[in-house]
Design a protein around this motif. Sequence first.
Motif, PDB file in Angstrom:
ATOM      1  N   HIS A 184       0.830  -1.203   0.000  1.00  0.00           N
ATOM      2  CA  HIS A 184       0.000   0.000   0.000  1.00  0.00           C
ATOM      3  C   HIS A 184       0.872   1.265   0.000  1.00  0.00           C
ATOM      4  N   VAL A 185       1.893   1.276   0.853  1.00  0.00           N
ATOM      5  CA  VAL A 185       2.802   2.428   0.923  1.00  0.00           C
ATOM      6  C   VAL A 185       3.573   2.577  -0.387  1.00  0.00           C
ATOM      7  N   ALA A 186       4.015   1.451  -0.939  1.00  0.00           N
ATOM      8  CA  ALA A 186       4.748   1.512  -2.201  1.00  0.00           C
ATOM      9  C   ALA A 186       3.876   2.098  -3.309  1.00  0.00           C
ATOM     10  N   GLY A 187       2.602   1.709  -3.336  1.00  0.00           N
ATOM     11  CA  GLY A 187       1.699   2.257  -4.340  1.00  0.00           C
ATOM     12  C   GLY A 187       1.491   3.752  -4.162  1.00  0.00           C
ATOM     13  N   ALA A 188       1.356   4.194  -2.905  1.00  0.00           N
ATOM     14  CA  ALA A 188       1.172   5.618  -2.649  1.00  0.00           C
ATOM     15  C   ALA A 188       2.399   6.417  -3.080  1.00  0.00           C
ATOM     16  N   LEU A 189       3.585   5.867  -2.799  1.00  0.00           N
ATOM     17  CA  LEU A 189       4.813   6.551  -3.200  1.00  0.00           C
ATOM     18  C   LEU A 189       4.940   6.614  -4.718  1.00  0.00           C
ATOM     19  N   LYS A 190       4.512   5.540  -5.389  1.00  0.00           N
ATOM     20  CA  LYS A 190       4.567   5.546  -6.857  1.00  0.00           C
ATOM     21  C   LYS A 190       3.692   6.669  -7.412  1.00  0.00           C
ATOM     22  N   ALA A 207       2.871   9.395  -5.928  1.00  0.00           N
ATOM     23  CA  ALA A 207       3.386  10.718  -5.556  1.00  0.00           C
ATOM     24  C   ALA A 207       4.670  11.068  -6.286  1.00  0.00           C
ATOM     25  N   VAL A 208       5.583  10.081  -6.438  1.00  0.00           N
ATOM     26  CA  VAL A 208       6.923  10.366  -6.971  1.00  0.00           C
ATOM     27  C   VAL A 208       7.000  10.150  -8.475  1.00  0.00           C
ATOM     28  N   ILE A 209       6.412   9.057  -8.974  1.00  0.00           N
ATOM     29  CA  ILE A 209       6.535   8.724 -10.397  1.00  0.00           C
ATOM     30  C   ILE A 209       5.386   9.317 -11.206  1.00  0.00           C
ATOM     31  N   ASP A 210       4.146   9.025 -10.791  1.00  0.00           N
ATOM     32  CA  ASP A 210       2.991   9.518 -11.554  1.00  0.00           C
ATOM     33  C   ASP A 210       2.730  11.002 -11.306  1.00  0.00           C
ATOM     34  N   ARG A 211       3.087  11.467 -10.115  1.00  0.00           N
ATOM     35  CA  ARG A 211       2.841  12.866  -9.730  1.00  0.00           C
ATOM     36  C   ARG A 211       1.380  13.258  -9.970  1.00  0.00           C
ATOM     37  N   ASP A 212       0.488  12.394  -9.510  1.00  0.00           N
ATOM     38  CA  ASP A 212      -0.931  12.687  -9.671  1.00  0.00           C
ATOM     39  C   ASP A 212      -1.527  13.078  -8.316  1.00  0.00           C
TER      40      ASP A 212
END
Length: 396
Positions: free
Chosen positions: A164-170, A172-177
């Motif tokens: 769940h945390v990894a998805g949230a970071l993705k 925020a950091v990669i998708d920037r959505d």
Amino acid sequence: MSLANTKTAYGAVTRSLHWLTALGILIMIPLGWIAHLAPWSTEAELTTKAQLFSVHKTIGVALFVLALARILWALTQPKPAPLHPERRAENFAAETVHWLLYSTLVIVPLSGWVEHAATEGFAPILWPFGQDLPFVPNSDSVAETAASVHFLSQWLLVASLMLHVAGALKHAVIDRDGTLARMLKGASAGTPAAGHRAFRPLVLAVAAWAALIGGGAAAGMFTSESTPETPKLEAAQSDWQVTEGTLGISLVQMGKQIEGSFADWTAEIAFEPRETPGKAGDVTVQIAIPTLTLGSVSKQALGADFFNAEEHPTATFAAEIVRTEAGYEAQGTLALKGTEVPVTLPFELTLDGDTATMQGATTLDRRDYAIGDSMADPGQLSFEVQVNVALTATRN
């Protein structure tokens, strides 16, 4: 600020429940492991360990209630639309992880609560309603099963939390959505679309639970922890045959009475009733020490500092049965843990033809047998241990 969800944003209630749950998890996981690994060989260590477990259990009950509230609230609210509906695999994975999180947030604390309710021992739950649960019997087997579920499910909680945390970071950091902003600030993002709740992620989450429980069962995690080898007691050559009976002990640990019993023991009895004072017979009782169950401290009680069942697997009580002015007594010695101490056991006897029923009790001082020498404070572990015997025997 809206309290309820919309089709593109999380409301204040959902966000508050989310972050309170996250805080509870961040406290509970390390606290549980610190309590589990804390030593308890001295009085001070035992007190600290008990306090850590009490806090862990108390917060766990609160987290269980919070998780139920979060789930019930979620069922009444619209779920904000995914920001990337075209990413079907990603959305499927996210939904599966959410189901795993919801289920573990209920099962982890509930299984710990069931273990606590099914056994006796130290570390009470500090909520006034927290010690027992309806339909949960006081049972070592129930406690052991619940402990295994608690241990296994915590790892599923950790795994799903990391995903769940990894998805949230993705996001925020990669998708920037706006995914993280929706949960942090209640920002609106995404485009509402018609649809329905997919149940395939739920099926996958159930499959993960089945694999976890099945793997635990295959590994033997739902069976009793290893104990010292139980000695095979020889059948008693007795004039009276015991048909049923219990041999129990009770003591006080940290202000709470704990009761236990020995599952395997034999009694060789030679007895002739008499009305006047004098010897009426003899009795020899053999006890298999590793068969002791004593609530949540059974394993500790069999350890080297206490009964030391590995080196001293049996105990023997050999006595004369004596009629006194007050009734019957068994006057003899108890050989336990390499030490023999005189013991007198008064008992009540009821005779009905060739059937005898007796009940008796006596008090031992554990210090006489070097049991729990490291526990010198009777407030933590009472010096007095009450022995309770009840049996029915028939004349051969």
